[in-house]
Every structure is written in structure tokens, then in C-alpha cells.
Design a protein around this motif. Structure first.
Motif, PDB file in Angstrom:
ATOM      1  N   TRP A  21      19.051  43.960  23.128  1.00  0.00           N
ATOM      2  CA  TRP A  21      18.103  43.523  22.105  1.00  0.00           C
ATOM      3  C   TRP A  21      18.759  43.429  20.742  1.00  0.00           C
ATOM      4  O   TRP A  21      18.474  42.526  19.962  1.00  0.00           O
ATOM      5  CB  TRP A  21      16.880  44.444  22.090  1.00  0.00           C
ATOM      6  N   GLN A  22      19.672  44.350  20.438  1.00  0.00           N
ATOM      7  CA  GLN A  22      20.321  44.269  19.135  1.00  0.00           C
ATOM      8  C   GLN A  22      21.186  43.020  19.044  1.00  0.00           C
ATOM      9  O   GLN A  22      21.203  42.337  18.018  1.00  0.00           O
ATOM     10  CB  GLN A  22      21.157  45.522  18.865  1.00  0.00           C
ATOM     11  N   LEU A  30      13.732  55.263  16.234  1.00  0.00           N
ATOM     12  CA  LEU A  30      14.320  54.223  17.079  1.00  0.00           C
ATOM     13  C   LEU A  30      13.457  52.964  17.124  1.00  0.00           C
ATOM     14  O   LEU A  30      13.915  51.865  16.832  1.00  0.00           O
ATOM     15  CB  LEU A  30      14.520  54.759  18.504  1.00  0.00           C
ATOM     16  N   ALA A  32      13.066  51.107  13.785  1.00  0.00           N
ATOM     17  CA  ALA A  32      14.269  50.369  13.379  1.00  0.00           C
ATOM     18  C   ALA A  32      14.433  49.086  14.189  1.00  0.00           C
ATOM     19  O   ALA A  32      14.893  48.064  13.668  1.00  0.00           O
ATOM     20  CB  ALA A  32      15.508  51.246  13.541  1.00  0.00           C
ATOM     21  N   PHE A  33      14.032  49.116  15.459  1.00  0.00           N
ATOM     22  CA  PHE A  33      14.061  47.884  16.242  1.00  0.00           C
ATOM     23  C   PHE A  33      12.925  46.956  15.817  1.00  0.00           C
ATOM     24  O   PHE A  33      13.109  45.754  15.597  1.00  0.00           O
ATOM     25  CB  PHE A  33      13.949  48.179  17.743  1.00  0.00           C
ATOM     26  N   ILE A  88      11.250  46.501  13.056  1.00  0.00           N
ATOM     27  CA  ILE A  88      11.319  45.750  11.793  1.00  0.00           C
ATOM     28  C   ILE A  88      12.183  44.502  11.944  1.00  0.00           C
ATOM     29  O   ILE A  88      11.901  43.470  11.339  1.00  0.00           O
ATOM     30  CB  ILE A  88      11.827  46.631  10.626  1.00  0.00           C
ATOM     31  N   GLN A  89      13.209  44.576  12.801  1.00  0.00           N
ATOM     32  CA  GLN A  89      14.047  43.387  12.988  1.00  0.00           C
ATOM     33  C   GLN A  89      13.276  42.295  13.723  1.00  0.00           C
ATOM     34  O   GLN A  89      13.247  41.132  13.309  1.00  0.00           O
ATOM     35  CB  GLN A  89      15.307  43.746  13.793  1.00  0.00           C
ATOM     36  N   MET A 127      10.445  51.121  23.715  1.00  0.00           N
ATOM     37  CA  MET A 127      11.072  49.884  23.241  1.00  0.00           C
ATOM     38  C   MET A 127      10.292  48.674  23.760  1.00  0.00           C
ATOM     39  O   MET A 127      10.079  47.697  23.036  1.00  0.00           O
ATOM     40  CB  MET A 127      12.526  49.826  23.715  1.00  0.00           C
TER      41      MET A 127
END
Lengths: 454, 454, 454
Positions: free
Chosen positions: A18-19, A95, A98-99, A101-102, A154
Motif C-alpha cells: 500500500w505504501q 499506524l 498514518a496510512f 491520511i495518505q 488496515m
């Protein structure tokens, strides 16, 4: 039954894939907007803007930082109250936020900020909206706290942010409803989304981890850090994207007053409801915030200072009673296990906020707002549309939660067995000598270590 | 061997002498600048400034307060993770930071802010720079945490601030390099300064205090307070002294994105590196911040949003692997005992930041920045000078650390014996221990519970 | 003797009645001011204000939020240091502050902000002043911490806010004294108000709860959260309502410097005063803040940077010695039981601040301030009026405290028996199993304690 909670493959895989996807999508779509680009200086001259202060950054940044603290410290520490799930509470919150918001910058960007050149142009307001979007998922996490794996979280966040962006688009863009503090868009949606997921993931044998469902003295103090930062900064939350000038100013006053009233009513109901009138930390940690939730839609409106006090007064009464009567009832009868009681803190006050917003909007008059003020505050008189927005938020929460809950029910996500819920041992390297400390409260800690996967 | 750790004379002596020296030097040198002086109103008229808002105070103060929180709560609580050194972690951080900012105002003042009349004229920007300067010494403290006396820390800070002001002058003034968030000037210098000192002060028998080198459950939660406030406010750190307008705006966006990517990669590497995929709090508390460190030099540049994500992505991978492999290796082979792992959080990401800055600067083009933007962002194209700056920072850290380490090795500073490291008992009146307390309060609690009213 | 501490009727009754009274009074009296009203846009045009940024909101809001954090997290967590009264410390602080700000908006409104139409028009400055007003009562709470019931605290706050509004009116409006950070109005008044109440409520047998009067390791770390947020944000406290532009700017610099000096002197005195030179957390948690208190009156004046350092230097010496010698003396001889030592942190530094302000004002000259600057800073030269203000504050504290103390002595408020003071069990549902949890970090702590140097 011992489940396989080994996430050594699944969690890193999800995080990496995902990143990397984020990096690629940002590369294709995301650019600076004219206020965060070096060409701002030319833009300023073109638009004849007299000072750098007119850069939206200086209107929004202090509020953004307050909201940012609410998301990471506020929500994070509010979820540290469990005696042995503080790592999971603050850590997994970190965790998924932080994911989220992207992903939110992309989803909201495609719906709201797409430029003619097909690029999403971002500035500080996008960062605030991304934090807002993530808040919905963190609320949902509250219902599932201690019962799901980080991988499930997630997934919950991926779909939660997606659903959020769509319902937000419908409510704000299509229905032209106002919701600067997100009573409907954030709280109502997030709460029903999480409650439905928790209902789908119902655990009949959860009582096996009963001994871990309480707090200890210091974990309750940690949770107060979360409560207070949420409480103090909520005026920034409800004013962060409000209109410049009087809009932000008024939103702060209204929220500040609603929250102040919430505290007194929460203490009152908490004391009167307990044998010997002793106060319950669960109520103080949560119901004191109901006024902020309930003021989210009407924060910018001319609801008057005493109107704000009334909103805080009523919402906290309902919220506290919810913790006392509704939560046990929901678990027993409706089979909804709501770890943090988000139904009481977000769902009910959120709905109240939506209704308050609809009524205030419907009754808005030129005599109160002034001609221009009325136009600035509302695109047009919209009581009905506000109400419609509330139903959209609820619908998205229920339907979305059912779908995502179904996905999360698959036996591939490494969620803990009923006996190992609310236990950091499952997903964290917990310092050794402390478990000895905890021994008394932990017959199952050793068991946890003895599990096939641990 | 029990050492004499009595600091009853030395600590008060150092504190008094240095504080009185500060008072005298401030009396001779430090005055208000034209924006903090009552003559501002005349200055405004002279310069034809339309509003009080153009006072730099309103551009910088919110960011300053965020930075201030990072220095005292962020760094302070990040160092509370040890089971019995929380007082020393947050307390000594408080002491040396409060001294350091005073000395920094003078040192930086002499190099940067000396007026024609030989006075240092200070305003809010000086306060931010003083906090920055101190950050370098707090990073160095991280390597020595638990192994030095407060007197040694005061010496470390006195020389650290001095060295900082000189290398900062060389890098920013002479080399005209850019480093708004201090990847080179703050993090690289501070880390190598502390690591070299720790290497000089190597303790072969440190294993004697092994039982105190770990954390306990609640001390890890306290450390998360530090982590989160550092993480949330880092965008303010990297933008606090950036150019007004788009400069600050862009620095915030870049840092926010780099940090978001750092979190996912840290969780991924932490999980994949542990048997059973369990997460390690040490990684979550530290490596999630690597993106902020690595974005310090390029924060203002047009590095693009996805570029920022890549910086955070890479720096956290390296940082987390550093905690897993490098720290043990350095201790065993290089004889460097790095309590907080600053090599992984500050040294390596700082160097990455310096390199990223050099590359971005070298590749900066008018097509991307616009003619004026290019001039505003860079005094001139400066890739090579950026790289030179990085080497200056490293050199100052190594050489300065060796010298100061030598001074700190003198047997006069009251540092603890190997067996007493990481123990607050040495320098603090620690409350009669927890359990006895809890026990004694136990009967009485029953008593309380047994009371007619309870 | 076991007292009836059941507040199941009294606390809810007080909370409900007073909250409903607030709603009614706000309905009759409180409205938005022209900057928070939708008519702001018309106001802007009329007044020919060029930008929304000139709305006072953008000058004050960041400082307001910092002050807000000091009130709820700063004061709240500073009072969590007791081993078994953390819930009461942070929880009751929350309750009375939330009530106090509502009552303060009315009381201060009637005295300062009453409009021609008989309405109180509020904006962000009112919110700051309400927080300030409440601070006085929270200081008073510090003297009574652990010995009073929440109902008594509500009464203490009701009268405290009322007295505050009157003395503030006399000092600022009638005497035209300056006191932006409230050395006199807030700290001196609040401290003597609380100390007198504590003296009236003297408990001869308080030693029965001696075993609960200390701290435990983690409760001291929690208290440091309060200390640091107070310390970091104090510059905002002393500048929040200072003059726009150089006034706010200078107040920040002066306070920042005074606080920095306070830290070093506190560490020095704390170490020199203890056998083996060990530091005492009580001093670090409190006396490091004395400089902020002492800079409250003169914060806006041209006291010069080194003058600020001297103020911090002296006030912390006196404050720390106060904790060492005066507190025990006051308890033994004067029969004043001052749980938090507010006499050392607020009373003495507050008086110092008042004196410093009087001297600085008396010696203010046009050569230093510039003609206009002198007029802006002082309505007129006012050394004598400053001194008079100090006496008014003390008198209100002593007389008001005696009256309110008498009321609180009535046996109807549900205060705890001497044996049950400092015990959350009395008013809170405390989680059962903390003590058992703590059982086993024991051995290793004994070992630590058995070490030669400890």
C-alpha cells in the motif's frame, strides 16, 4: 481455540504494497497548489494579494496542528485505557491514521480538488480534511478495539476512507449540506461503520478475555491525556475549515461552550447513576466530549451561546446514560460489542448534531444573519438537505460496515482468539518483567506465550 | 566499584555560576529587536507596514510553540522509556535544554544577529533557533542516557551549543547551504557528537546494570507521548524558519508526507524482523520519526509530494534495520554504547537528508521553481555546497565529540558506576518504592471500601 | 471517625442547577461580538478593514489554545502526583474549570464587556480571560487537594470566580494597573484565597492519611506532563491578552527567559538542600515555574532580557527554599496544610511579580519606551497604582478565603474523614487490581535500592 495470529507476512506485505501504491499514485496525481508552490509569489502579484499572510497557511495551520494532535494523541491515548492493550490502542491508531491520511489525500482529491490538468493540487486545507477523513476510521476502530488484527484495521481503513470520500461528496457537494465539524460526515458515519463491523464480527465467547477488559489505575490516567487533548482542541476541530473571519471565530465559541456544559452534566449523571454516587472514569473520559461531537454541524451557525450550552447539556446526558444502559443492552440483545462505547460518544451525539444543524439551518433568517451573512453561511436555505445528509451518513455507515465486516470475517487476517482479545502479547513484544507484575491479572499471558503462533 | 556520585557541590556550583554568567552576558549583549521593542510602532510607520500582523511574531509564534513542545515534551518523554530512569530522562532533558537555549541565544547571536551597536537584537526567530541549537545536544544526550551525571550533561551542552553555533555559521553563512530543518546542522552533527562522546566514555562492564536497561509496560506508553508529539509537530520544526508564504506551506506538506510514509515502513520492518511477527516498541517509538529527520534539509524545496513519500519510505527502512542489526554491532565491535539508538534515528536519516538536499538543490531548475521562486529558494544553485555542509557537520560532530568526551572522562564529574547506570536512585530522591506503597494503601482501601458511606 | 462522603445527591444537584442557571443567564445576557457575528463582513466594510486576518481571532487564537492546555492539562496533571489521587487531581480540575469558565464569562462580562443594549458581547479574548479567571480557583484547589469534596470545590469556584471578577475590575479598571499575565490578579489572589480556605479547614488529624500523601514513581512522571506544558506555554499565558504587535512579542521573550533561568536555579537549590545532593521531584515539578508567575505583571514592559533572567533567577530560589523550609513551618506553626505548596509556587512569586511590575512601571521613561511606546504600554505612569493593586489582590484573597472557608466548614458538603484524604476510593470507582499488578517489579527494585550509592 487458538487461532494463528502470526502477521509476520501479512502485515509487512500490506504495509509495503500500500505504501508503494501511495508513492506511485502520488507521483501520477498529487502536486502542490498555488499557495504551496514556489510560483505563489507570481500568483500573489497576479491576484494582487498584498501580503504573504493571505496565504491560507496562516489562516489554517494553527488549527491544523490542533486537529493533528486530536487524531494521534487524542484518539490514540483515549484508547489506552485497557489494562493490557495500551500498545495496541495508541500504536495501531498511529499506524492506520498514518496510512489513512495518505489515501484520504487521494480520495478526497479526486472528488474535490482535481485541477483542469488532472492533478490534485494540495495545501494545508487538504491536510486538515485528510485528518478529518481518518477520524471516521479511528472512531470505527474504537468499537473493535482489542478484537481485531492490525491487518484487519488496515483493511477497515482502506474501505473506510473510500466510503467516507464518497458520502462526503454526496452530502457536501450534491446536497450542499454544511458540516464543518463533521457531526454527520465524520461521527455518525464512522460510528455506524464501526458498530456494524463489530456486529458482523460478533464474538459469543468474548467473556473468555473478561479479565482483560477493565482498566488499571494508571491506564485510566493515560486515557485522560487523550480525553483532555480532544476536549481542549475540539474548538479547532469544528472551526478548522470554517469560513475565514467570523466563521472560524464563532465555531470556536460555540464548541467551547458546548463542551463546557458537557462536563457538568456528565459528572452529574455519572454520580447519580452509581451506588454511593461515586464517579466512573469511563463516563468522564468519554461523555464529556459529546458536546463537541454534537456541535460539529452547527458550529458555524448563529446558534447563539446559550444554544450551544443546551446542545452540550443534552448530548452529554444522552451519552452518559448510553454508557450506563445502552452499551450492556446492545451487547446482550443486539450482539454488538462496542469496546469504547462509540455509540454513546459518536453515534448518538453525531445524530443529535445533524438534527440540530438541520433545525438551525431551517430556521436561519436574514434578521439574525444579515443579508450577506446569510449568503456566506449557507449557499441557500437548506434545512431539508441537512436532514437528508444525516440519512446518507447513516446509510453509508450501515451498508459499508456490513460489506467490510463480511470481508473482515474471512479467516485470513490473523485476528486473535476470544481468549486472547485485549492483550498486547498477541501482536507486540511486551517487556518481560512487567508481565510478572501483571501476573495476577494474567493467568492467560503464559497461555498466550504458549500458543502455537506465539 | 562504587563511585562517588555525590553532586551536591558540583551541580549547584555549575548551575549558579553559569546562570549568573548568562545574566551578565545578557546584560552586556542582548536587547529586543525592532519587532519586540516598544519602538516597533515607529518602525512600522517608517517602513510603511500596514498592520501589526506583519510583525514576524504572527508568522512564527505558532510554529515556535510546536518546536518548544518537541524540545521539552518530545525529546523529554521519548527518553522516559527505561524502567527506572524516567526522572533522569525527562528531568535532565529539561535542565540542559533550559541552560542550552540561553547559551544558544548568545552564541548564535554573536554569529548571526550582532547589530552595528554591538548588541544582539532578539525576536521570536532567535527563540526558535535557540531551540534548534539545543536539539543537537539533546540528541547527543540520547546516546549517553543513563550513563552520565547531570554535571557532565551541562558540560556536554556548553560545548555542544558552542560547536553548533560555529558549524551552523560555516554551513549556512559561509557555504550558503540551506538546512531549514537541520538534517545536517542539527541531526547529523548532534548524533555524531553524542556517539563519539559515548565511544570515548565506553563502559566495558555496563552489563552489570543490564537488569535496568529495558522498559516496563507503562514506561513504554510514556515514551509514546514523546514520539507522538515529535511526529505531529515535526512539520512545524521543518517549516518554523522557512520563508514566509509558500516556503513554510510547502515545508509542512513535505514533512507531513515523509512522516506518514515512515510509519508504515517502520511497522512493516519491525514485524518482519521478529519471530512471530510481533512489533517492537523501540522501533515504533523511534524509526517512525526518521522521515522528519531526513526531510530537514529539503523541506522547502520543490521535492514534490511523492518525493517526500519516498524519502520517508527509505529513511525508515534504514532506521529500523539500524535498530535491529547496527546497534548491537556497534556496541560489540565498535565499542559504542548508544542507549537511545540515535545513530539510527538521527545520524543515518540526517545524512540521508543532507544527500537528498544536495541532489534536489543540484537538480533545481527554473522550469520547476519559476524564475523568482528559484531565486527565493536558493541564493544560487548550490548542490555542491550542500554536500560540503554535510561533511562539515560530520567533522564537527566527530572532532568535537572526541574533545568533549576526553574532558568528560576526567574522574571529577560524579558519573555513576557501571552497576548503577540507568538508575534514578543515583541522582534523585525516588519515592519509597511503588509496591510497598500500593501494599500499604491496600488495607486502607479495603477500609475505605468498608466504610459506611462506601 | 468515618464521615458521610456520599455525594450522589449533592454533586448532581449542584451540577444541574448551576448548569441550568448558566443556560438561562447566557440566554438573557450573552451574544456574539461584532467579530464573531455574521455581520462581521458588514462591520469590516464599515470600519474599512482590509482583511479577515484583522479579526482578533487570528491575533489571539493560537495563544488561547496554549492557555487552554495549561488550564486543563497543565494544572490537571500537575495535581496527579499523589499516589492514589490522580483521578481527583485531573478529574476535579476538569470539573471546576469547565464550570468556572462559564461563570467567568458572565461575571467578567458584566464588569468589562457589557454593551449599550445590556448584552455581553463575547469573542476569543473573553475565552482567554475566562481561562485566566479559572486559573485563580485551580491554584486555590492546589492547597486543598485531596482534602475536599467535589461539591466543596464547586462552591470554592463559584465564589472564587465572583471575587476574581471584582478584584480584577478594581485593579485593572479603577486603579488602571497593568497585569497581563496576572501575577497579582491571578496568582497572588488565587494563592491567598486557597491558603486561607485551607487554614480555615485545618485538619489536626491529617497524619492518619500520611501513607497516601506521597507520590509513586509513575505518578511523578505524570505530574511532569503538567509541569512541562505549563512551562512551555507560559509565554503564551503572559502574552495572550498583551497589546498586538510588539507587546505580545516582548511578553513572550521576557517569559521565555525568566522560565529558563528558573530551571537552573531550581535544580541548584534542590540538589544543595538534600543529603547526597539528590534532586527532589517536588521542586522540579513546581519551582521551575516560578519565573513565569513572577513575570506576569511586567511581561509587556521593557524589563530587558537580562532583567527577565534575574526575575526568574530570584523567584525560583525563593520558591524552592519555600518548599524546603516554609511549607513544613506553615503546617506546623500556622496550621496551614498546603498540599501542592501553592504558597511557594504562586503566592511568593506572585507578590514578587507585583513588586517587579510596580518598580518597572515607576522607572519607565520615554528614553527607553519612546514617546508613543510609553503611551501604548501604560495609560499613564503608574508605579504606585501597581503597588496598590497588589494589596487589593492579597486583601481579596484573605478576606474572601475566610468567608468561603467558613461556608465550606459546614458539615453538609460530604468532605472525607482525615483517614480518607488523598484517596480516590472516596469519590471514584477505582479499578480493583492495581496493587496486585505491581507486586513483582519488587525484587529488582530492592536490588537497585541495595546498591552502595543509594
Amino acid at each position: 481455540m487458538a487461532k494463528n495470529t502470526n502477521i509476520r507476512i501479512s502485515l509487512p506485505a500490506v504495509c509495503f504494497v500500500w505504501q508503494i501504491a501511495m508513492i506511485i499514485l502520488f507521483g501520477v496525481f498529487v502536486r502542490y497548489n498555488e499557495e504551496s508552490d514556489t510560483r505563489w509569489i507570481e500568483h500573489r502579484r497576479r491576484k494582487n494579494i498584498s501580503t504573504n499572510l493571505e496565504n491560507d497557511f496562516y489562516y489554517r495551520y494553527p488549527s491544523f496542528q490542533d486537529v493533528h494532535v486530536m487524531i494521534f494523541v487524542g484518539f490514540g491515548f483515549l484508547m489506552t485505557f485497557l489494562k493490557r492493550y495500551s500498545f495496541g490502542g495508541v500504536g495501531f491508531n498511529f499506524l492506520i491514521a498514518a496510512f489513512g491520511i495518505q489515501w484520504a489525500l487521494l480520495m478526497q482529491g479526486w472528488f474535490h480538488y482535481l485541477d483542469d490538468d488532472g492533478k490534485i493540487k494540495i495545501g494545508v486545507e487538504n491536510l486538515i480534511n485528510a485528518d478529518f477523513c481518518v477520524a471516521g476510521c479511528l472512531i470505527a476502530y474504537g468499537a473493535c478495539l482489542g478484537k481485531v488484527s492490525p491487518v484487519q484495521l488496515m483493511v477497515l481503513t482502506l474501505f473506510g476512507v473510500t466510503l467516507f470520500a464518497v458520502e462526503e461528496y454526496i452530502i457536501l457537494e450534491l446536497l450542499h449540506a454544511k458540516d464543518p465539524g463533521g457531526s454527520m460526515v465524520i461521527h455518525t458515519f464512522g460510528a455506524y461503520y464501526g458498530l456494524t463491523i463489530s456486529w458482523v464480527l460478533y464474538r459469543p465467547m468474548l467473556s473468555q478475555s473478561k479479565h482483560l477488559q477493565g482498566s488499571v489505575y494508571h491506564s485510566d490516567v493515560f486515557a485522560m491525556i487523550g480525553t483532555l487533548f480532544l476536549w481542549m482542541y475540539w474548538p479547532s476541530f469544528n472551526s478548522a475549515i470554517a469560513d475565514h473571519g467570523d466563521g472560524q471565530h464563532r465555531a470556536v465559541i460555540n464548541t467551547y461552550l458546548a463542551l463546557a456544559a458537557s462536563v457538568l452534566t456528565t459528572f452529574a449523571i455519572s454520580s447519580i447513576s452509581q451506588k454511593h454516587g461515586k464517579l466512573d472514569m469511563v463516563h468522564i473520559q468519554n461523555a464529556t466530549l459529546a458536546g463537541g461531537v454534537a456541535m460539529g454541524t452547527a458550529s458555524e451557525f448563529m446558534i447563539t451561546p446559550y444554544g450551544s450550552l443546551i446542545v452540550g447539556f443534552c448530548s452529554s446526558i444522552i451519552s452518559t446514560f448510553g454508557y450506563i444502559f445502552l452499551t450492556p443492552f446492545m451487547e446482550k440483545t443486539l450482539k454488538i460489542q462496542d469496546t469504547c462505547g462509540i455509540h454513546n460518544l459518536h453515534a448518538m451525539p453525531g445524530v443529535i448534531g445533524g438534527i440540530v444543524g438541520a433545525i438551525t439551518a431551517a430556521s436561519a433568517s436574514e434578521s439574525v444573519y444579515g443579508q450577506e451573512g446569510l449568503i456566506n453561511t449557507f449557499d441557500f436555505k437548506e434545512g431539508g438537505y441537512q436532514a437528508a445528509g444525516l440519512f446518507v451518513a447513516i446509510a453509508f455507515g450501515l451498508v459499508g460496515g456490513a460489506l467490510v465486516g463480511g470481508i473482515l470475517k474471512l479467516p485470513i487476517w490473523g485476528d486473535p482468539a476470544d481468549a486472547n482479545c485485549f492483550d498486547d502479547e498477541v501482536y507486540w513484544e511486551v517487556p518481560e518483567d512487567e508481565d510478572e507484575n501483571m501476573l495476577s491479572s494474567h493467568p492467560n499471558m503464559n497461555h498466550a506465550r504458549g500458543m502455537p503462533d506465539a
